[in-house]
Design an enzyme around this catalytic site. Structure first.
Site: not given
Ligand code: 3MF
Ligand code: MG
Length: 343
Positions: A48, A51
């Site tokens: 993501h 992340d």
């Protein structure tokens, strides 16, 4: 040995919170997860956007790129690639009502900004794939959005992404429901149809997740086949799911081994991966799993894929042909079950 390259996301090793209970395991730092993914046998990591760049909403463009560069170094140090970046649009207060299909133009603008930043991050990580899991692009109250306009808004948003970067490829990860009630793009067929409405269909494809197909009442192996037949299957999230319940992300093959076998069979027989595609695993540890063994579901999923690859290699095509000619599908079915069950 496997013919595939494997990928996994950091969200697959998680704290165990669910809709009815809090976390039960400690958070593990990204760098530690990456090290462990390599040890387990993965080739690439899926991300993501946040992340890679936590708190990215508050950072400058230069700071976002710098953070992404640092993450790339961690990957390089462990000999891992980045497979894709996906904008995490379902967590932010600005996307409560969805991103690209929100009724509020400011929300739509924010969603597009996150997509653009995800493309920048992908660029820094050395990958050309942007995954859109259209989590809240649907409705809770059916009449709250115009469904035709919404489909066109998704297409327009993808067009902007394609214009933003001439090399980026957009993969739609389809799912029929959860967290919304009804999605505007629930299946691989929808994703493919949608791709042809964009300005560059050659750069828009799909990611099929087994559990999402099952939640749509469909067979994941046939969804995979449909994607392959259309040259649009650019990633998969293999996992398992016990019927139409909450999204379970179970270890691959633990619920329906024959269906898992057939997913691997289609992938193997069609030489999936020959253009660099990864076999992604989107599996979650059970909430009950203790922290000292919270990667077990990853080991098990990889092992099951490899064991099924071995079964596929033993599949007797001449016996299948004979059964087809005789229209003896009872014999074929028993053969498949014996193949899967034998030691
Ligand atoms: C939800 C999912 C997502 C996506 C991920 C990457 C959190 O059902 O499958 O996992 O896979 O966002 O696109
Ligand atoms: Mg997924």
């Amino acid at each position: 040995m496997s013919k595939f390259k494997f990928s996994v996301g950091p969200w697959n090793v998680h704290e165990g919170a669910d809709a009815f209970g809090p976390s039960v395991r400690e958070s593990i730092p990204l760098s530690e997860k990456i090290k462990k993914f390599k040890e387990i046998g993965f080739d690439a990591v899926q991300f993501h956007d946040d992340d890679v760049v936590p708190d990215m909403n508050d950072l400058s463009e230069a700071a976002i790129k710098q953070k992404a560069k640092e993450a790339k170094k961690v990957l390089d140090d462990h000999g891992l690639k980045a497979e894709f970046v996906a904008p995490r649009l379902w967590m932010d207060p600005r996307t409560i009502d969805g991103g690209f299909t929100s009724n509020d133009p400011k929300d739509r603008e924010f969603a597009l900004w996150r997509a653009f930043k995800s493309i920048d991050i992908a660029h820094e990580l050395g990958c050309d794939k942007l995954v859109l899991w259209l989590a809240r692009e649907g409705t809770l109250c059916y009449e709250s959005k115009d469904p035709v306009l919404s489909v066109n808004r998704i297409v327009e948003a993808i067009n902007e992404m394609l214009k933003y970067d001439k090399n980026i490829r957009v993969l739609i990860e389809t799912k029929p429901n959860e967290p919304i009630d009804r999605s505007f793009c629930p299946t691989i067929g929808h994703a493919i149809a949608l791709s042809y409405k964009t300005i560059d269909p050659n750069r828009v494809g799909a990611l099929l997740e087994s559990a999402h197909a099952i939640l749509a009442g469909l067979d994941p192996a046939n969804e995979i086949a449909f994607g392959i037949a259309n040259k649009k299957l650019w990633s998969v999230h293999l996992n398992d799911q016990n019927g139409c319940k909450y999204d379970q992300d179970k270890t691959f093959g633990v619920e329906n081994l024959r269906q898992a076998f057939n997913q691997i069979k289609i992938l193997v027989e069609n030489d999936y991966g020959r253009n660099g595609e990864y076999v992604g695993l989107d599996v979650k540890a059970m909430r009950t799993q203790k922290v000292d063994d919270c990667y077990r579901h990853l080991y098990n999923s990889l092992k099951i894929v490899k064991m099924l690859e071995d079964k596929v290699s033993q599949f007797d095509n001449s016996f299948k042909k004979k059964c087809q000619e005789e229209r003896n599908y009872e014999a074929l079915e028993m053969y498949v079950l014996e193949l899967i069950m034998k030691g």
